[in-house]
Design a protein around this motif. Structure first.
Motif, PDB file in Angstrom:
ATOM      1  N   PRO A  75       0.794  -1.237   0.000  1.00 49.62           N
ATOM      2  CA  PRO A  75       0.000   0.000   0.000  1.00 49.62           C
ATOM      3  C   PRO A  75       0.823   1.283   0.000  1.00 49.62           C
ATOM      4  N   SER A  76       2.094   1.213   0.430  1.00 51.49           N
ATOM      5  CA  SER A  76       2.835   2.456   0.652  1.00 51.49           C
ATOM      6  C   SER A  76       4.172   2.570  -0.071  1.00 51.49           C
ATOM      7  N   GLN A  77       4.785   1.466  -0.478  1.00 46.31           N
ATOM      8  CA  GLN A  77       6.133   1.531  -1.045  1.00 46.31           C
ATOM      9  C   GLN A  77       6.119   1.286  -2.556  1.00 46.31           C
ATOM     10  N   GLN A  78       6.737   2.204  -3.288  1.00 44.43           N
ATOM     11  CA  GLN A  78       6.756   2.111  -4.745  1.00 44.43           C
ATOM     12  C   GLN A  78       7.531   0.879  -5.228  1.00 44.43           C
ATOM     13  N   ARG A  79       8.565   0.500  -4.509  1.00 42.31           N
ATOM     14  CA  ARG A  79       9.372  -0.657  -4.903  1.00 42.31           C
ATOM     15  C   ARG A  79       8.530  -1.936  -4.891  1.00 42.31           C
TER      16      ARG A  79
END
Length: 274
Positions: A75-79
């Motif tokens: 939900p939060s990390q682009q990687r």
């Protein structure tokens, strides 16, 4: 339940687990093993696809830390989001081609001679890929892949719809030819296998549900169990192996094995069933 049939299911499960993630074609080995065991009717073909799920559970177990970390960070990390997107993109081509041509491929290409021929061809392609100069590698880790890289490997995976090609072989060697390191290509092949093989297993069971009965449950349970155990051992071994070795021995294995099948078929020494 017939004990002999359960023994055949166990053998087929071991064959599936040991060959699914090596570049030597699990489908090809299952076709040949089923032919020798007399385990090659319509229900057996559904069984062959369904027990792939056992092998996938082994991959999930081995890679659980990476899978869990990705799900938590999604939900939060682009990687993590890019990694999940790359797996989805790589999965799509096989879905489309499978729906469009899967039935025709199974009807015409699932024969021992086709399997043996693609075994040999695939062996030479592996030898070619392993002779690339080290400078051709541009991606060291699976997280460094772009969506375009994922799409290209996904298209390479479609070659595995021809039995004997090897899904893992097509994705690993295809990935290496596209610039992935041996480790990155192997890792991505394993992750790509999760939706691909689970999807194929569920779809096959649903489509052929009229063939199945409650009495078949022990047969499938035995196949799944032995597939899981043998795949878990194989995946752990392969990850250690690729850190210091190439895939060249698998190439020679494919070529020799394919030649043996063709020779025994042409001479009549073994009656391979189509």
């Amino acid at each position: 339940m017939d004990i002999v049939l359960l023994v055949k299911a166990a053998i087929m499960g071991v064959v599936e687990g040991l060959t699914e993630f090596l570049p030597i074609s699990s489908t090809g080995h299952l076709i040949l093993a089923g032919s020798l065991l007399g385990f090659d009717d319509a229900k057996a073909k559904v069984f062959d696809i369904a027990i792939q799920t056992g092998a996938i559970f082994a991959v999930i177990l081995v890679y659980w830390q990476k899978i869990r970390a990705t799900l938590v960070a999604l939900p939060s990390q682009q990687r993590a989001q890019r990694f999940a997107l790359n797996v989805f993109i790589g999965f799509l081509p096989a879905v489309v081609l499978g729906l469009l041509a899967g039935k025709a491929i199974k009807a015409h290409l699932f024969t021992p001679v086709v399997v043996a021929s693609t075994f040999i061809l695939g062996g030479f392609i592996i030898l070619w890929a392993e002779r690339r100069p080290p400078s051709a590698t541009r991606i060291q880790e699976v997280d460094d892949m772009t969506p375009l890289d994922a799409l290209k490997v996904g298209l390479a995976q479609c070659l595995a719809m021809v039995p004997g090609t090897s899904r893992s072989g097509a994705t690993i060697i295809g990935g290496m030819l596209l610039g992935l390191s041996r480790k990155a290509a192997t890792d991505y092949s394993f992750f790509l296998a999760i939706p691909t093989l689970i999807g194929a297993g569920v779809y096959s069971l649903y489509k052929e549900r009229a063939l199945l009965q409650a009495s078949d449950l022990p047969l499938f349970a035995v196949g799944l169990f032995f597939s899981f155990v043998s795949a878990w051992l194989c995946v752990r071994w392969l990850l250690r192996y690729i850190s210091t070795h190439s895939f060249v021995p698998f190439a020679y294995y494919r070529i020799v094995f394919g030649v043996v099948v063709l020779v025994t078929a042409w001479t009549g020494w073994v009656q391979w069933a189509d």
